[in-house]
Design a protein around this motif. Sequence first.
Motif, PDB file in Angstrom:
ATOM      1  N   UNK A 182       0.817  -1.144   0.029  1.00  0.00           N
ATOM      2  CA  UNK A 182      -0.088   0.005  -0.011  1.00  0.00           C
ATOM      3  C   UNK A 182       1.092   1.272  -0.013  1.00  0.00           C
ATOM      4  N   UNK A 183       2.185   1.094  -0.258  1.00  0.00           N
ATOM      5  CA  UNK A 183       2.903   2.356  -0.371  1.00  0.00           C
ATOM      6  C   UNK A 183       3.486   2.613  -1.585  1.00  0.00           C
ATOM      7  N   UNK A 184       3.918   3.864  -2.066  1.00  0.00           N
ATOM      8  CA  UNK A 184       4.241   4.505  -3.260  1.00  0.00           C
ATOM      9  C   UNK A 184       5.832   4.547  -3.400  1.00  0.00           C
ATOM     10  N   UNK A 185       6.271   5.625  -3.948  1.00  0.00           N
ATOM     11  CA  UNK A 185       7.427   5.947  -4.556  1.00  0.00           C
ATOM     12  C   UNK A 185       8.202   6.557  -3.505  1.00  0.00           C
ATOM     13  N   UNK A 186       7.781   7.460  -2.531  1.00  0.00           N
ATOM     14  CA  UNK A 186       8.701   8.254  -1.611  1.00  0.00           C
ATOM     15  C   UNK A 186       8.360   7.617  -0.213  1.00  0.00           C
ATOM     16  N   UNK A 187       9.151   6.565  -0.178  1.00  0.00           N
ATOM     17  CA  UNK A 187       8.953   5.865   1.318  1.00  0.00           C
ATOM     18  C   UNK A 187       9.743   6.654   2.310  1.00  0.00           C
ATOM     19  N   UNK A 188      10.771   7.360   2.082  1.00  0.00           N
ATOM     20  CA  UNK A 188      11.313   8.122   3.023  1.00  0.00           C
ATOM     21  C   UNK A 188      10.562   9.257   3.576  1.00  0.00           C
ATOM     22  N   UNK A 189       9.264   9.458   2.850  1.00  0.00           N
ATOM     23  CA  UNK A 189       8.814  10.517   3.390  1.00  0.00           C
ATOM     24  C   UNK A 189       7.418   9.768   3.886  1.00  0.00           C
ATOM     25  N   UNK A 190       6.775   8.898   3.052  1.00  0.00           N
ATOM     26  CA  UNK A 190       5.456   8.283   3.561  1.00  0.00           C
ATOM     27  C   UNK A 190       5.524   6.977   4.702  1.00  0.00           C
ATOM     28  N   UNK A 191       6.701   6.541   4.804  1.00  0.00           N
ATOM     29  CA  UNK A 191       7.084   5.464   5.503  1.00  0.00           C
ATOM     30  C   UNK A 191       8.502   5.077   6.252  1.00  0.00           C
ATOM     31  N   UNK A 192       8.586   6.535   6.644  1.00  0.00           N
ATOM     32  CA  UNK A 192      10.019   6.790   7.342  1.00  0.00           C
ATOM     33  C   UNK A 192      10.232   5.947   8.369  1.00  0.00           C
ATOM     34  N   UNK A 193       9.238   5.591   9.459  1.00  0.00           N
ATOM     35  CA  UNK A 193       9.386   4.796  10.486  1.00  0.00           C
ATOM     36  C   UNK A 193       9.697   3.325  10.110  1.00  0.00           C
ATOM     37  N   UNK A 194       8.957   2.899   9.231  1.00  0.00           N
ATOM     38  CA  UNK A 194       9.149   1.408   8.922  1.00  0.00           C
ATOM     39  C   UNK A 194      10.242   1.288   8.145  1.00  0.00           C
ATOM     40  N   UNK A 195      10.801   2.284   7.224  1.00  0.00           N
ATOM     41  CA  UNK A 195      12.021   2.261   6.283  1.00  0.00           C
ATOM     42  C   UNK A 195      13.154   2.309   7.464  1.00  0.00           C
ATOM     43  N   UNK A 196      13.211   3.084   8.555  1.00  0.00           N
ATOM     44  CA  UNK A 196      14.245   3.290   9.712  1.00  0.00           C
ATOM     45  C   UNK A 196      14.531   2.209  10.297  1.00  0.00           C
ATOM     46  N   UNK A 197      13.209   1.477  10.783  1.00  0.00           N
ATOM     47  CA  UNK A 197      13.405   0.322  11.429  1.00  0.00           C
ATOM     48  C   UNK A 197      14.151  -0.872  10.636  1.00  0.00           C
ATOM     49  N   UNK A 198      13.847  -0.748   9.149  1.00  0.00           N
ATOM     50  CA  UNK A 198      14.420  -2.008   8.563  1.00  0.00           C
ATOM     51  C   UNK A 198      15.933  -1.481   8.030  1.00  0.00           C
ATOM     52  N   UNK A 199      16.329  -0.359   8.063  1.00  0.00           N
ATOM     53  CA  UNK A 199      17.757  -0.114   7.875  1.00  0.00           C
ATOM     54  C   UNK A 199      18.441  -0.310   9.299  1.00  0.00           C
ATOM     55  N   UNK A 200      18.065   0.008  10.343  1.00  0.00           N
ATOM     56  CA  UNK A 200      18.747  -0.421  11.656  1.00  0.00           C
ATOM     57  C   UNK A 200      18.935  -1.730  11.711  1.00  0.00           C
ATOM     58  N   UNK A 201      17.844  -2.532  11.346  1.00  0.00           N
ATOM     59  CA  UNK A 201      18.067  -3.938  11.487  1.00  0.00           C
ATOM     60  C   UNK A 201      19.110  -4.521  10.601  1.00  0.00           C
TER      61      UNK A 201
END
Length: 255
Positions: A229-248
């Motif tokens: 359900x997410x589009x092109x700008x994940x660093x804007x729309x899904x920053x929290x989920x992306x941050x968790x993934x990067x940290x892991x």
Amino acid sequence: MVEPRRIRVAAHQINILSTSTGDRHFTCLHGLCDTLAIWNRLSPALEACGRVTRLDQRGHGLSSSPRGPYSRADLADDVAAVLDAEGVAESILVGHSMGGIVAMEAALRHPHRVAGLVLIGTTGACSQKIADWYERIAVAGERGGISALSRAIYGAKSEREISGDAQGIVHMTRMLKSLHTDPLTDRLGGIRCPALLAVGEKDPMGPKASEILFSALPHGRTEILRLPEKGHWLQVDSAGSLAVAIQGWLGESEL
């Protein structure tokens, strides 16, 4: 408050913003017609993990536009020059869309400077149809400047503003067009650093592009995150989920 500053790179200047401290370093590379501000929501999470340098790529934001045309190698060299100016030996490159293309080229051209790759909604090739679209964007920019670029990319009724130099962005657009005749994908097996791919399942660029990259990058050193359900700008729309993934991923990759 830390303010951006401009550094001299050969015949042009690049606007950068460096924040936080630490042994780990991230370099954030935005996509076409964005600026370093596109990372505002993700940056705090990256700053908790190390030092962060964001930059306006040539022709964008407050960076200047050298004479064109531009190649992917030119942009990869810009990244290396920024690391030199910052006194950084190696960095984890976080690239969105066009920025991901530049990040991959930098990892191939300057492998000793790139510790890892986070590639958000990007690709390594484009079809004739997309190459033709890039050319229409470039022609619009040449004829009508920044406002015409915005209409060509975002639609005739769009009120989205673009910050930068029209001719510089035209050169960047034609650099992207070159992915049709000179794809990056076939060279990606030469990348030796760990990589995390992140893509929204509703990204108009298409999740398949990230899946192709996943297959082309070295097996065992590449992970992929698909966000429904997410589009092109994940660093804007899904920053929290992306941050968790990067940290892991940082922990798993021992970066």
